[in-house]
Each structure stands twice: as structure tokens, then as C-alpha cells.
Design a protein around this motif. Structure first.
Motif, mmCIF file in Angstrom:
data_model
loop_
_atom_site.group_PDB
_atom_site.id
_atom_site.type_symbol
_atom_site.label_atom_id
_atom_site.label_comp_id
_atom_site.label_asym_id
_atom_site.label_seq_id
_atom_site.Cartn_x
_atom_site.Cartn_y
_atom_site.Cartn_z
ATOM 1 N N LEU A 61 1.013 -0.825 -0.084
ATOM 2 C CA LEU A 61 0.063 -0.070 -0.136
ATOM 3 C C LEU A 61 1.069 1.613 -0.116
ATOM 4 O O LEU A 61 0.395 2.561 -0.623
ATOM 5 N N LYS A 62 1.863 1.552 0.615
ATOM 6 C CA LYS A 62 3.232 2.515 0.966
ATOM 7 C C LYS A 62 3.469 2.851 -0.625
ATOM 8 O O LYS A 62 3.613 4.343 -1.100
ATOM 9 N N GLU A 86 1.512 1.408 -3.518
ATOM 10 C CA GLU A 86 1.126 2.572 -4.420
ATOM 11 C C GLU A 86 0.878 3.586 -4.079
ATOM 12 O O GLU A 86 0.340 4.814 -5.091
ATOM 13 N N ARG A 87 0.851 4.418 -2.974
ATOM 14 C CA ARG A 87 1.064 5.807 -2.209
ATOM 15 C C ARG A 87 1.887 6.127 -3.252
ATOM 16 O O ARG A 87 1.499 7.685 -3.894
ATOM 17 N N ASP A 88 3.055 6.090 -2.726
ATOM 18 C CA ASP A 88 3.937 6.570 -3.881
ATOM 19 C C ASP A 88 4.087 6.535 -5.148
ATOM 20 O O ASP A 88 3.673 7.672 -5.966
ATOM 21 N N TYR A 124 0.831 6.761 -6.884
ATOM 22 C CA TYR A 124 -0.313 7.581 -7.342
ATOM 23 C C TYR A 124 0.526 9.113 -6.570
ATOM 24 O O TYR A 124 -0.304 10.205 -7.450
ATOM 25 N N LYS A 125 1.097 9.570 -5.521
ATOM 26 C CA LYS A 125 0.740 10.954 -5.389
ATOM 27 C C LYS A 125 1.670 11.249 -6.854
ATOM 28 O O LYS A 125 1.452 11.821 -6.861
ATOM 29 N N THR A 129 0.011 11.758 -9.516
ATOM 30 C CA THR A 129 -0.564 13.181 -9.074
ATOM 31 C C THR A 129 -0.182 14.478 -9.161
ATOM 32 O O THR A 129 -0.499 15.222 -10.156
#
Length: 107
Positions: A52-53, A55-57, A59-60, A63
Motif C-alpha cells: 500500500l505504501k 501504491e501511495r507513492d 499515485y502521489k 498526481t
């Protein structure tokens, strides 16, 4: 120089008869294998958190890239026209659009 003797059988039996040792051993075994938060579950949770980390990175970063493109498109009309032509194949009324696709050479 005297070496320590290995644990004798009598001492091992005495240790196994000790109720505090047995309760502690049962507790440790329960926590490692049978509890809701056992070692395998903790490993899976850790793996899921790392995924999840990542994926967060990802998508960040996506963005940030989209925000940068949006800023460029809203501030520069030529950039907006270039974007429309490349991404959506838009054209002016008196123009023809040709899409050139380069083929890869197989060796």
C-alpha cells in the motif's frame, strides 16, 4: 579449565514439571501460532502495508505529474493546442491530420 555439562535429564524433567515454565511456554506457543495476531498474520500485514505504501507513492507521483501538466495547459495556450492535437487528434477545420506509426524492425 572445566566445561559446562549439558543439561541433565533430571534438570530437564524438573523444568517441565515447573508450572510457571509450562504456563509461559503455553502462552508463547499460543501467541506465535494460534492468536489472531500470530506471526504469519503479522508478516501478511507487513507485506500489505508495504504494498500500500508503494501504491501511495506511485499515485502521489502520478498526481504531481498530472497537476504539473494541468498547470502548463492552463497557463500556455500553445501547450494546450499541442496537447489536444497529440492526445485527442483534434484539428482545425482546414487541416488534415496524418498519424505516422513507426514499425519496429525485427532482427
Amino acid at each position: 579449565m572445566k566445561f559446562k555439562e549439558p543439561i541433565s535429564m533430571k534438570r530437564l524433567i524438573d523444568l517441565l514439571k515447573n508450572k510457571f515454565f509450562l504456563v509461559t511456554l503455553a502462552f508463547v506457543v499460543w501467541m506465535i501460532f494460534f492468536d489472531r495476531n500470530d506471526l504469519f498474520s503479522q508478516y501478511e500485514y507487513r507485506r500489505q502495508v508495504n504494498k500500500l505504501k508503494a501504491e501511495r507513492d506511485f499515485y502521489k507521483a502520478q498526481t504531481d505529474e498530472v497537476n504539473k501538466e494541468l498547470n502548463e495547459l492552463t497557463s500556455n495556450p500553445k501547450q494546450l493546442e499541442k496537447f489536444a492535437r497529440e492526445k485527442y487528434l483534434m484539428k482545425k477545420d482546414n487541416e488534415d491530420v496524418f498519424v505516422i506509426v513507426h514499425e519496429k524492425k525485427d532482427k
